[in-house]
Design an enzyme around this catalytic site. Structure first.
Site, PDB file in Angstrom:
ATOM      1  N   ASP A 210      45.199  42.599  34.240  1.00 44.62           N
ATOM      2  CA  ASP A 210      45.032  41.349  35.385  1.00 44.62           C
ATOM      3  C   ASP A 210      45.454  41.763  36.570  1.00 44.62           C
ATOM      4  O   ASP A 210      46.333  42.247  36.855  1.00 44.62           O
ATOM      5  CB  ASP A 210      45.682  40.009  34.866  1.00 44.62           C
ATOM      6  CG  ASP A 210      45.249  39.500  33.507  1.00 44.62           C
ATOM      7  OD1 ASP A 210      44.275  39.117  33.436  1.00 44.62           O
ATOM      8  OD2 ASP A 210      46.174  39.608  32.639  1.00 44.62           O
TER       9      ASP A 210
ATOM     10  N   ASP B  46      46.637  48.852  34.558  1.00 48.51           N
ATOM     11  CA  ASP B  46      47.064  47.436  34.218  1.00 48.51           C
ATOM     12  C   ASP B  46      45.831  46.712  33.943  1.00 48.51           C
ATOM     13  O   ASP B  46      44.698  47.166  34.085  1.00 48.51           O
ATOM     14  CB  ASP B  46      47.914  46.726  35.312  1.00 48.51           C
ATOM     15  CG  ASP B  46      48.052  45.380  35.287  1.00 48.51           C
ATOM     16  OD1 ASP B  46      48.615  45.046  34.298  1.00 48.51           O
ATOM     17  OD2 ASP B  46      47.799  44.671  36.251  1.00 48.51           O
TER      18      ASP B  46
END
Length: 219
Positions: A10, A8
Site C-alpha cells: 500500500d 511494500d
C-alpha cells in the site's frame, strides 16, 4: 550484485491510501472517530491493525479490535476494485525479470488484502516471495518481515533494494540493512530522508532510481 527488489504494498505498488482512509472512516465513523488525512498519516499509515485499533479505540477489547480490523479490511477490498499500479511499476518489474532479479512483497497487510490487491493490479505471478502480517511474529517497524523475505530469497541485505512509503516501513527496511527508496505517495522527501531513506522517488520512472539500479546490476 543486485539479486532482488523488495516492495511494500500500500502506497508503494499502488496509491491505495485514499481507499484505506475511506474504509477506516466507514468502520470507525459510527464509533465517533473522525478519520481525516491528518489522523490517517499520524496514526494509521504503515502501522499494523493491532496497533491502529488499540490506539484509536483504547476502551475496546482485543477481540473487538480484531473484529473492527476484519470489517475494515473487508470494506477496503470491496472498494479496491479499480486501482492501478504506480506509474512505471510494470516496466520496472519487466526490467527486473529480464535481468534475473527476483521480486518480493513485504507488507503489514493481511494475506486476503495482499492477494486481492495483487490480483486487481494484475501482478500476482510476479512475486517469488510474499511476506504478510500473519507470517511473522512482529510486523513493521520491526525488521523481521524484511529479514524473513531475505531468508526466503536466500540472499543478503546487500543484494536487494527495498521500496517503502511509510515511517514504519522505512524503519523496518533500514533495520534489516537494506538500501531503501522512499516512495513519495504520502510523505515528503525530507521526511523520508530523516527516516534513513537512501533515495526518494515519486514514481518508478524517476531517473534517480534507474541510475542506482543500472549501476548495481553492472557491479
Amino acid at each position: 550484485m543486485l539479486k532482488a527488489l523488495i516492495f511494500d504494498m500500500d502506497g508503494t505498488l499502488v496509491h491505495s491510501d485514499p481507499t484505506h482512509l475511506e474504509a477506516f472512516a466507514e468502520v470507525l465513523g459510527p464509533e465517533g472517530v473522525v478519520i481525516d488525512d491528518a489522523l490517517y498519516r499520524s496514526a494509521i499509515i504503515g502501522r499494523t491493525n493491532d496497533a491502529i485499533f488499540a490506539s484509536l479505540l483504547p476502551h475496546r477489547t482485543v477481540e473487538e479490535h480484531e473484529d473492527f480490523a476484519d470489517r475494515k479490511e473487508a470494506a477496503f477490498r470491496r472498494r479496491a476494485l479499480d486501482l492501478k499500479p504506480l506509474d512505471g511499476l510494470v516496466e520496472l518489474l519487466d526490467w527486473a525479470e529480464s535481468h534475473g532479479i527476483r521480486i518480493a512483497l513485504v507488507t503489514n497487510a493481511p494475506v486476503l488484502n495482499a492477494t486481492h490487491m495483487l490480483d486487481v493490479l494484475g501482478i500476482t505471478e510476479r512475486f517469488a516471495v510474499k511476506v504478510t502480517i500473519e507470517q511473522v511474529e512482529r510486523g513493521k517497524p520491526d525488521p523481521l518481515p524484511y529479514l524473513t523475505a531475505l531468508e526466503r530469497l536466500g540472499i543478503g541485505s546487500e543484494e536487494a533494494v527495498a521500496f517503502e512509503d511509510s515511517p514504519s516501513g522505512m524503519k523496518a527496511a533500514k533495520g534489516a540493512g537494506l538500501f531503501s527508496f522512499g516512495v513519495l505517495t504520502g510523505l515528503t522527501a525530507d521526511d523520508m530522508k530523516a527516516l534513513g531513506a537512501d533515495g526518494t522517488i515519486e514514481t518508478f520512472r524517476d531517473p534517480a532510481l534507474w541510475e542506482i539500479l543500472e549501476r548495481r546490476v553492472a557491479a
